[in-house]
Design a protein around this motif. Structure first.
Motif, PDB file in Angstrom:
ATOM      1  N   THR A 207       0.847  -1.208   0.000  1.00  0.00           N
ATOM      2  CA  THR A 207       0.000   0.000   0.000  1.00  0.00           C
ATOM      3  C   THR A 207       0.871   1.243   0.000  1.00  0.00           C
ATOM      4  O   THR A 207       0.663   2.174  -0.779  1.00  0.00           O
ATOM      5  N   PHE A 208       1.857   1.263   0.897  1.00  0.00           N
ATOM      6  CA  PHE A 208       2.731   2.430   1.003  1.00  0.00           C
ATOM      7  C   PHE A 208       3.551   2.622  -0.269  1.00  0.00           C
ATOM      8  O   PHE A 208       3.761   3.749  -0.714  1.00  0.00           O
ATOM      9  N   MET A 209       4.025   1.526  -0.835  1.00  0.00           N
ATOM     10  CA  MET A 209       4.810   1.640  -2.068  1.00  0.00           C
ATOM     11  C   MET A 209       3.957   2.259  -3.175  1.00  0.00           C
ATOM     12  O   MET A 209       4.418   3.126  -3.929  1.00  0.00           O
ATOM     13  N   GLY A 230      14.528   9.587  -3.255  1.00  0.00           N
ATOM     14  CA  GLY A 230      14.672   8.233  -2.728  1.00  0.00           C
ATOM     15  C   GLY A 230      13.442   7.917  -1.899  1.00  0.00           C
ATOM     16  O   GLY A 230      12.766   8.833  -1.423  1.00  0.00           O
ATOM     17  N   SER A 231      13.124   6.652  -1.748  1.00  0.00           N
ATOM     18  CA  SER A 231      11.926   6.264  -0.996  1.00  0.00           C
ATOM     19  C   SER A 231      12.228   5.095  -0.072  1.00  0.00           C
ATOM     20  O   SER A 231      13.107   4.282  -0.344  1.00  0.00           O
ATOM     21  N   MET A 232      11.455   5.027   1.022  1.00  0.00           N
ATOM     22  CA  MET A 232      11.682   4.018   2.062  1.00  0.00           C
ATOM     23  C   MET A 232      10.342   3.590   2.647  1.00  0.00           C
ATOM     24  O   MET A 232       9.464   4.418   2.872  1.00  0.00           O
ATOM     25  N   VAL A 233      10.175   2.296   2.855  1.00  0.00           N
ATOM     26  CA  VAL A 233       8.998   1.743   3.536  1.00  0.00           C
ATOM     27  C   VAL A 233       9.507   0.754   4.575  1.00  0.00           C
ATOM     28  O   VAL A 233      10.325  -0.111   4.258  1.00  0.00           O
ATOM     29  N   VAL A 258      13.099  -0.015  -7.647  1.00  0.00           N
ATOM     30  CA  VAL A 258      12.824  -1.263  -6.918  1.00  0.00           C
ATOM     31  C   VAL A 258      12.990  -1.013  -5.418  1.00  0.00           C
ATOM     32  O   VAL A 258      14.031  -0.513  -4.982  1.00  0.00           O
ATOM     33  N   PHE A 259      11.989  -1.377  -4.632  1.00  0.00           N
ATOM     34  CA  PHE A 259      12.129  -1.361  -3.177  1.00  0.00           C
ATOM     35  C   PHE A 259      12.837  -2.650  -2.762  1.00  0.00           C
ATOM     36  O   PHE A 259      12.335  -3.748  -3.017  1.00  0.00           O
ATOM     37  N   LYS A 260      14.012  -2.497  -2.128  1.00  0.00           N
ATOM     38  CA  LYS A 260      14.849  -3.645  -1.778  1.00  0.00           C
ATOM     39  C   LYS A 260      14.924  -3.787  -0.261  1.00  0.00           C
ATOM     40  O   LYS A 260      15.162  -2.795   0.438  1.00  0.00           O
TER      41      LYS A 260
END
Length: 367
Positions: A207-209, A230-233, A258-260
């Motif tokens: 959801t957050f992504m 940049g993004s972070m979850v 890509v969220f890694k």
């Protein structure tokens, strides 16, 4: 040694993982080994911004993470340092100063807070249920849980508040005539609030992504020569026996990143591909500052940028690459669900290599 100031050292600091502009010491967001997460946004208030070099809001993010073993402790670290040293100095690597004050989100496994500042003054709200978002504006009204001891006296002495009736931090300290950029911030704030409301009760990492990738709302910025950097979850299980999992893009524009996953374990494998180069005669450290530019892109950033150009040039190939990247991200999310669900036991060595392996895989797809 912070970006501009040297402050007293703490006896012990916690391990941190940070997403930060390469030229400065602090961070825009990050997490520590105790599951504390902090992120910041710039705000403009009735308190004048100081071009004199002090602590940056991004320094305070890192200091809160390094010195706070809970969200509340990180909040206390940030406010104490803010009151002592103040905030100020340019927040951008350019000769013309760009200065702002800060609003922060802080969370751990059991607590969440919003902290908002105006110069050395501040107000904090504990979030006890539901969801909460911030943007480039003040958002704490009358629901103040803690505040600077002189906050209300400051408001009265400046004629911003009569001293009668309820005290709203937003109403009292917001600029009466907002700059144009604040109007865009209001729209982003409302959109973020609405997107969270739509998913109330079943918010997941995905959801957050999706929210961070939302371009229609302006949350994901990709216009006027500026891109979300940049993004972070982070997923913070209430059960202390389970690890916290932090997803980072380490590249700009989350809609094409890509969220890694990253997990704090012993002997985490270093990931030089996402570490920016250092310079012995760094223009950010020389006085006067920022008189020339240097290329701070790390290796993943360079390859990602080339891939973005491909996506824009060749739509079909770009779409295929995006699908491949999404598949890699899906694998990371499935691995996290298995880890937190207890269905698969991941050896420590595997978790120590996790972020490195994901970055390596992403770079292979780019080549």
């Amino acid at each position: 040694q912070c970006t501009y100031l040297e402050i007293e050292q703490a006896e012990r600091t916690h391990a941190v993982v940070l997403s930060r502009p390469a030229w400065l010491w602090g961070a825009e967001m990050g997490a520590n080994e105790h599951g504390v997460c902090v992120g910041n946004e710039g705000v403009w208030t009735r308190e004048p911004v100081g071009e004199d070099e002090a602590l940056l809001g991004m320094d305070l993010v890192r200091l809160g993470l390094e010195r706070g073993s809970s969200a509340r402790e990180a909040l206390e670290v940030i406010t104490a340092l803010l009151e002592r040293y103040g905030q100020g100095g340019s927040c951008k690597e350019e000769p013309v100063p760009f200065v702002y004050h800060n609003t922060f989100l802080l969370a751990d496994r059991t607590e969440a807070w919003v902290l908002e500042t105006a110069g050395r003054y501040w107000a904090a709200q504990q979030i006890r249920e539901g969801s909460r978002n911030i943007s480039n504006q003040l958002s704490i009204g009358r629901e103040i849980t803690a505040e600077h001891a002189g906050l209300r006296q400051r408001a009265r002495s400046q004629g911003w508040w009569s001293g009668e009736g309820d005290f709203s931090f937003t109403e009292v300290f917001s600029l009466p005539h907002q700059p144009a950029r604040m109007e865009a911030a209001k729209a982003r704030y409302r959109a973020g609030k609405e997107l969270l409301r739509q998913h109330a009760g079943h918010i997941t990492a995905e959801t957050f992504m999706a929210i961070l990738r939302d371009k229609d709302s302006g949350i994901c910025v990709d216009s006027e020569g500026f891109r979300t950097a940049g993004s972070m979850v982070s997923v913070l299980p209430r059960d202390p026996a389970l690890p916290c999992v932090h997803f980072f893009t380490a590249t700009p524009d989350p809609s094409r990143s890509v969220f890694k996953p990253f997990v704090f374990v012993a002997n985490v494998k270093p990931v030089p591909q996402v570490r920016s180069p250092t310079f012995c005669d760094d223009p950010a450290k020389q006085i006067p500052r920022f008189q020339r530019t240097v290329d701070r892109r790390h290796e993943l950033y360079r390859r990602h940028q080339a891939a973005l150009e491909l996506m824009e040039r060749d739509q079909e190939r770009g779409q295929k690459l995006l699908q491949t990247l999404r598949h890699l991200e899906k694998q990371g999310l499935e691995g996290m669900n298995a880890l937190l669900g207890g269905t698969v036991a991941h050896p420590q060595e595997e978790l120590a290599d996790l972020f490195f392996d994901c970055v390596e895989a992403e770079m292979k797809f780019y080549t």
